[in-house]
Write an enzyme that holds these catalytic residues in place. Sequence first.
Site, PDB file in Angstrom:
ATOM      1  N   ASP A 239      47.620 -54.864-104.779  1.00 41.52           N
ATOM      2  CA  ASP A 239      49.262 -54.424-104.973  1.00 41.52           C
ATOM      3  C   ASP A 239      49.747 -55.234-106.143  1.00 41.52           C
ATOM      4  O   ASP A 239      49.799 -56.354-105.825  1.00 41.52           O
ATOM      5  CB  ASP A 239      50.135 -54.199-103.881  1.00 41.52           C
ATOM      6  CG  ASP A 239      50.719 -53.574-103.981  1.00 41.52           C
ATOM      7  OD1 ASP A 239      50.591 -52.527-104.460  1.00 41.52           O
ATOM      8  OD2 ASP A 239      52.035 -53.578-104.089  1.00 41.52           O
TER       9      ASP A 239
ATOM     10  N   GLU B 194      49.479 -43.967 -99.629  1.00 38.97           N
ATOM     11  CA  GLU B 194      51.487 -44.410 -99.868  1.00 38.97           C
ATOM     12  C   GLU B 194      51.785 -45.317 -99.758  1.00 38.97           C
ATOM     13  O   GLU B 194      50.846 -46.372 -98.954  1.00 38.97           O
ATOM     14  CB  GLU B 194      51.648 -43.167 -98.738  1.00 38.97           C
ATOM     15  CG  GLU B 194      53.024 -42.106 -99.899  1.00 38.97           C
ATOM     16  CD  GLU B 194      53.935 -41.506 -98.707  1.00 38.97           C
ATOM     17  OE1 GLU B 194      54.988 -42.012 -99.229  1.00 38.97           O
ATOM     18  OE2 GLU B 194      53.699 -40.815 -98.026  1.00 38.97           O
TER      19      GLU B 194
ATOM     20  N   GLY C 273      51.875 -50.116-117.902  1.00 35.80           N
ATOM     21  CA  GLY C 273      53.050 -50.986-117.207  1.00 35.80           C
ATOM     22  C   GLY C 273      54.554 -51.524-118.247  1.00 35.80           C
ATOM     23  O   GLY C 273      54.533 -50.532-119.328  1.00 35.80           O
TER      24      GLY C 273
ATOM     25  N   THR D 218      40.019 -48.522-105.206  1.00 37.38           N
ATOM     26  CA  THR D 218      41.567 -48.104-106.052  1.00 37.38           C
ATOM     27  C   THR D 218      40.770 -47.049-106.529  1.00 37.38           C
ATOM     28  O   THR D 218      39.797 -46.450-106.738  1.00 37.38           O
ATOM     29  CB  THR D 218      42.143 -49.161-106.379  1.00 37.38           C
ATOM     30  OG1 THR D 218      42.351 -49.173-108.329  1.00 37.38           O
ATOM     31  CG2 THR D 218      40.439 -50.009-107.592  1.00 37.38           C
TER      32      THR D 218
ATOM     33  N   ASN E   5      41.498 -47.149-109.917  1.00 39.65           N
ATOM     34  CA  ASN E   5      42.441 -47.076-111.323  1.00 39.65           C
ATOM     35  C   ASN E   5      40.599 -48.070-111.707  1.00 39.65           C
ATOM     36  O   ASN E   5      40.612 -49.477-111.397  1.00 39.65           O
ATOM     37  CB  ASN E   5      43.053 -47.975-111.366  1.00 39.65           C
ATOM     38  CG  ASN E   5      43.442 -48.702-112.260  1.00 39.65           C
ATOM     39  OD1 ASN E   5      43.023 -48.982-113.065  1.00 39.65           O
ATOM     40  ND2 ASN E   5      44.801 -48.826-112.661  1.00 39.65           N
TER      41      ASN E   5
HETATM   42  P1  IMP Z   1      50.320 -51.075-108.690  1.00 37.04           P
HETATM   43  O1  IMP Z   1      49.904 -52.160-107.770  1.00 37.04           O
HETATM   44  O2  IMP Z   1      48.691 -50.067-109.180  1.00 37.04           O
HETATM   45  O3  IMP Z   1      50.779 -50.647-107.680  1.00 37.04           O
HETATM   46  O4  IMP Z   1      50.852 -51.225-109.779  1.00 37.04           O
HETATM   47  C1  IMP Z   1      52.343 -51.415-109.544  1.00 37.04           C
HETATM   48  C2  IMP Z   1      52.888 -51.412-110.682  1.00 37.04           C
HETATM   49  O5  IMP Z   1      53.872 -52.642-111.596  1.00 37.04           O
HETATM   50  C3  IMP Z   1      52.430 -51.237-112.213  1.00 37.04           C
HETATM   51  O6  IMP Z   1      52.328 -49.382-112.154  1.00 37.04           O
HETATM   52  C4  IMP Z   1      53.108 -51.415-113.036  1.00 37.04           C
HETATM   53  O7  IMP Z   1      53.911 -50.876-113.260  1.00 37.04           O
HETATM   54  C5  IMP Z   1      53.658 -53.146-112.900  1.00 37.04           C
HETATM   55  N1  IMP Z   1      52.240 -53.672-113.041  1.00 37.04           N
HETATM   56  C6  IMP Z   1      51.234 -54.399-112.140  1.00 37.04           C
HETATM   57  N2  IMP Z   1      50.771 -55.115-112.844  1.00 37.04           N
HETATM   58  C7  IMP Z   1      51.105 -54.724-114.377  1.00 37.04           C
HETATM   59  C8  IMP Z   1      50.599 -55.773-115.845  1.00 37.04           C
HETATM   60  O8  IMP Z   1      49.649 -56.501-115.902  1.00 37.04           O
HETATM   61  N3  IMP Z   1      51.240 -54.728-116.431  1.00 37.04           N
HETATM   62  C9  IMP Z   1      51.795 -54.128-116.313  1.00 37.04           C
HETATM   63  N4  IMP Z   1      52.829 -53.775-115.806  1.00 37.04           N
HETATM   64  C10 IMP Z   1      52.146 -53.842-114.338  1.00 37.04           C
END
Ligand code: IMP
Length: 194
Positions: free
Chosen positions: A67, A38, A151, A7, A9
């Site tokens: 994810d 992607e 988020g 990641t 992040n």
């Molecule tokens: P990814 O896992 O980085 O693909 O993120 C998935 C999406 O899910 C994020 O952009 C948020 O919109 C949402 N999300 C996942 N975990 C959280 C959290 O702990 N708080 C708020 N939103 C979350």
Amino acid sequence: MDIIVATNNQGKVREIKNILAPHNVMSQSEIGIDIDVEETGETFVENAFLKARALKSHTQCAIIADDSGLMVDYLNGEPGVYSARYAGDNTTPLQGIEKLLKNLDGVPFEGRSARFVSVIALILPDGSEYSFEGTCDGYITNILKGENGFGFDPVFYYPPYDKTFAELTDAEKNQISHRSVAIGKLSEFLNAIL
Ligand code: IMP
């Protein structure tokens, strides 16, 4: 064990490093890899493995990728794997929240149950694959509350603390979040096999 997290992040990397100490956890950027996969899968598991497998040809170390997303019961599990782009590509988290609140307009509190889900994929150096899931249950509020997190945190109400996730400190959230539950399961597994 040396573990690479697939990641970019830094928040996720920090959280994973904290929970998985004393393993030597490094982000992909720390070992000079810059890939952005992607997320074309239809499930959290598929997407987590897409991200983890993309690193396989770059390292001999163990690899983990996560994810995550929000699943709202009234919306049949939406936004799910599309959580990051619920309001469309190149939109802000606030636009995602606005769309969510609109789709839940008029639905009473009891009908607004939801859960955050996190899946962590693990690929060991011998190629074997495992996945670990964590969830956290709550309700979607009518209004945004709190300044922390990211988020959907400002509209995710967590009953045990009587607060939204955005009203929790990082330390509080990290104790109960879907991601920390999944990482905890991964940690137990690593401790058992090593
Ligand atoms: P990814 O896992 O980085 O693909 O993120 C998935 C999406 O899910 C994020 O952009 C948020 O919109 C949402 N999300 C996942 N975990 C959280 C959290 O702990 N708080 C708020 N939103 C979350």
